[in-house]
Design a protein around this motif. Structure first.
Motif, PDB file in Angstrom:
ATOM      1  N   TRP A 186      -8.350  11.736  37.360  1.00 41.25           N
ATOM      2  CA  TRP A 186      -8.827  10.641  36.518  1.00 41.25           C
ATOM      3  C   TRP A 186      -7.900  10.422  35.329  1.00 41.25           C
ATOM      4  CZ3 TRP A 186     -12.343   7.953  38.952  1.00 41.25           C
ATOM      5  CH2 TRP A 186     -13.170   8.595  39.891  1.00 41.25           C
ATOM      6  N   THR A 187      -7.396  11.512  34.745  1.00 39.27           N
ATOM      7  CA  THR A 187      -6.485  11.398  33.611  1.00 39.27           C
ATOM      8  C   THR A 187      -5.178  10.733  34.026  1.00 39.27           C
ATOM      9  OG1 THR A 187      -7.424  13.404  32.622  1.00 39.27           O
ATOM     10  CG2 THR A 187      -5.274  12.690  31.810  1.00 39.27           C
ATOM     11  N   VAL A 188      -4.606  11.206  35.118  1.00 42.32           N
ATOM     12  CA  VAL A 188      -3.333  10.650  35.593  1.00 42.32           C
ATOM     13  C   VAL A 188      -3.488   9.179  35.955  1.00 42.32           C
ATOM     14  CG1 VAL A 188      -1.591  10.783  37.422  1.00 42.32           C
ATOM     15  CG2 VAL A 188      -2.430  12.875  36.343  1.00 42.32           C
ATOM     16  N   ASN A 189      -4.616   8.820  36.573  1.00 44.38           N
ATOM     17  CA  ASN A 189      -4.834   7.420  36.946  1.00 44.38           C
ATOM     18  C   ASN A 189      -4.918   6.501  35.733  1.00 44.38           C
ATOM     19  OD1 ASN A 189      -5.471   6.288  39.869  1.00 44.38           O
ATOM     20  ND2 ASN A 189      -5.919   8.475  39.881  1.00 44.38           N
ATOM     21  N   SER A 190      -5.284   7.040  34.586  1.00 47.55           N
ATOM     22  CA  SER A 190      -5.343   6.215  33.372  1.00 47.55           C
ATOM     23  C   SER A 190      -3.988   6.087  32.700  1.00 47.55           C
ATOM     24  CB  SER A 190      -6.352   6.816  32.385  1.00 47.55           C
ATOM     25  OG  SER A 190      -5.864   8.039  31.843  1.00 47.55           O
ATOM     26  N   GLU A 191      -2.984   6.824  33.206  1.00 45.04           N
ATOM     27  CA  GLU A 191      -1.685   6.869  32.525  1.00 45.04           C
ATOM     28  C   GLU A 191      -0.517   6.310  33.336  1.00 45.04           C
ATOM     29  OE1 GLU A 191      -2.431  10.966  29.920  1.00 45.04           O
ATOM     30  OE2 GLU A 191      -1.473  11.081  31.897  1.00 45.04           O
ATOM     31  N   ILE A 192      -0.680   6.130  34.641  1.00 43.78           N
ATOM     32  CA  ILE A 192       0.500   5.880  35.474  1.00 43.78           C
ATOM     33  C   ILE A 192       0.747   4.413  35.800  1.00 43.78           C
ATOM     34  CG2 ILE A 192       0.421   8.163  36.549  1.00 43.78           C
ATOM     35  CD1 ILE A 192      -0.920   6.903  38.978  1.00 43.78           C
ATOM     36  N   TYR A 193      -0.164   3.517  35.436  1.00 44.56           N
ATOM     37  CA  TYR A 193      -0.001   2.116  35.816  1.00 44.56           C
ATOM     38  C   TYR A 193       0.461   1.271  34.630  1.00 44.56           C
ATOM     39  CZ  TYR A 193      -2.961   3.770  39.631  1.00 44.56           C
ATOM     40  OH  TYR A 193      -3.485   4.484  40.676  1.00 44.56           O
ATOM     41  N   PRO A 194       1.316   0.263  34.882  1.00 47.20           N
ATOM     42  CA  PRO A 194       1.658  -0.691  33.825  1.00 47.20           C
ATOM     43  C   PRO A 194       0.422  -1.446  33.354  1.00 47.20           C
ATOM     44  CG  PRO A 194       3.178  -0.869  35.688  1.00 47.20           C
ATOM     45  CD  PRO A 194       2.058   0.025  36.128  1.00 47.20           C
ATOM     46  N   GLU A 195       0.533  -2.058  32.181  1.00 44.04           N
ATOM     47  CA  GLU A 195      -0.612  -2.691  31.539  1.00 44.04           C
ATOM     48  C   GLU A 195      -1.377  -3.627  32.474  1.00 44.04           C
ATOM     49  OE1 GLU A 195      -1.655  -2.230  28.482  1.00 44.04           O
ATOM     50  OE2 GLU A 195      -0.010  -1.321  27.377  1.00 44.04           O
ATOM     51  N   GLN A 196      -0.663  -4.556  33.107  1.00 39.97           N
ATOM     52  CA  GLN A 196      -1.349  -5.600  33.864  1.00 39.97           C
ATOM     53  C   GLN A 196      -1.938  -5.108  35.173  1.00 39.97           C
ATOM     54  OE1 GLN A 196       1.857  -5.487  33.107  1.00 39.97           O
ATOM     55  NE2 GLN A 196       3.199  -6.390  34.658  1.00 39.97           N
ATOM     56  N   TYR A 197      -1.517  -3.917  35.618  1.00 42.42           N
ATOM     57  CA  TYR A 197      -2.027  -3.382  36.879  1.00 42.42           C
ATOM     58  C   TYR A 197      -3.060  -2.276  36.670  1.00 42.42           C
ATOM     59  CZ  TYR A 197       1.713  -5.770  39.435  1.00 42.42           C
ATOM     60  OH  TYR A 197       2.538  -6.718  39.988  1.00 42.42           O
ATOM     61  N   ARG A 198      -3.283  -1.873  35.419  1.00 41.78           N
ATOM     62  CA  ARG A 198      -4.093  -0.678  35.170  1.00 41.78           C
ATOM     63  C   ARG A 198      -5.535  -0.840  35.636  1.00 41.78           C
ATOM     64  NH1 ARG A 198      -2.960   0.530  29.666  1.00 41.78           N
ATOM     65  NH2 ARG A 198      -0.905   0.876  30.564  1.00 41.78           N
ATOM     66  N   GLY A 199      -6.130  -1.982  35.368  1.00 41.78           N
ATOM     67  CA  GLY A 199      -7.525  -2.179  35.752  1.00 41.78           C
ATOM     68  C   GLY A 199      -7.720  -2.213  37.246  1.00 41.78           C
TER      69      GLY A 199
END
Length: 289
Positions: A186-199
């Motif tokens: 869960w932590t890594v998933n909140s950190e690895i995506y660029p802004e527009q793709y994070r959600g």
């Protein structure tokens, strides 16, 4: 029995009322002062300005792109596709925990809670990748112990030692899983995506997690009936071993990195030397200007 399960949800609801808004969302709503106040509580002075600069730089791009990103767009970009592969893969790596949790006693459930609290400390001191690998190694060992206990029990032995070995294996599983592979995906998933793709990528990865849980819940007893409990735990140990290889090969260490630095990692992994050459040329052009 059913109602008491709502108590933690009520407590969590009350705590979440105290949560601040996302600084990124506040920037999008042009409430920069409140966003900076929240960021100042998270980062030290040296890191704070970098985060503010990054949010300012990406604000306009975020406003332009946030409504244009579709699920199909995730798979069109090589680096985003790779990031989603890692995020979803980490969610799948821990899929067997819910099924095992059904077998645990209250004492072992308390160990789960204690291990999760420990994970909150370790994840920012030990690193995400190291914590995930060490957690999976412990998970493999515990599953092998469980398999051995059930193999011994199925051989017709009446020795109660096998029952205690099984309890030890279950306790070791929770002790290793809860501080590592519990919070790390869960932590890594909140950190690895660029802004527009994070959600959208975070939602897709969570969907993969719950689909994996569904598959395990629906097939676990059938597999046990078909091949036996010991063999089933050995199969899960094999899957955990594959997860170790997956983490070593694909998962980057994100501790202490900004989103820009993480995005650069994906581009380097996706494009290799060609990205490094292109970045060097762009930097040279900028310097000449």
């Amino acid at each position: 029995m059913v109602g008491i399960a709502g108590v933690p949800a009520v407590i969590q609801f009350c705590i979440m009322l105290c949560l601040p808004e996302s600084p990124r969302w506040l920037f999008m709503k042009d409430d920069k002062a409140k966003a900076i106040a929240i960021l100042s509580k998270i980062y030290d002075v040296a890191r704070l300005q970098d985060e503010i600069d990054h949010l300012s730089f990406t604000e306009e791009e975020e406003c332009q792109n946030r409504n244009d990103v579709k699920i199909s767009d995730v798979f069109k970009s090589k680096e985003i596709r790779l990031a989603f592969f890692v995020g979803a893969g980490l969610q799948m790596a821990g899929f067997s925990s819910n099924q095992l949790a059904l077998l645990l006693s209250l004492i072992i459930a308390a160990m789960n809670a204690a291990g999760t609290v420990l994970g909150i400390y370790l994840i920012d001191h030990f690193g995400r990748k190291k914590l995930a690998i060490s957690s999976l190694v412990g998970v493999i060992a515990s599953l092998v112990i469980l398999a051995g206990a059930f193999f011994g029990k199925s051989s017709g032995s009446s020795n109660e030692l096998y029952g205690w070995i099984a309890v030890l294996g279950l306790a070791l599983y929770i002790a290793c899983f809860s501080p590592g592979m519990g919070p790390v995906p869960w932590t890594v998933n909140s950190e690895i995506y660029p802004e527009q793709y994070r959600g959208i990528c975070g939602g897709m990865s969570a969907t993969v997690n719950w689909i994996s849980n569904l598959i395990v819940a629906q097939t676990f007893l059938s597999v046990v009936e078909a091949v036996g409990t010991g063999s089933t735990f050995l199969m899960l140990a094999g899957i955990a071993l594959l997860a170790v290889v997956f983490v070593i090969v694909f998962v980057p260490e994100t501790m202490g990195l900004t989103f820009v630095e993480v995005e650069r990692i994906w581009k380097e992994m996706a494009w290799g030397s060609s990205y490094n050459t292109e970045s060097f040329l762009e930097q040279g052009t900028t310097n000449e200007s």
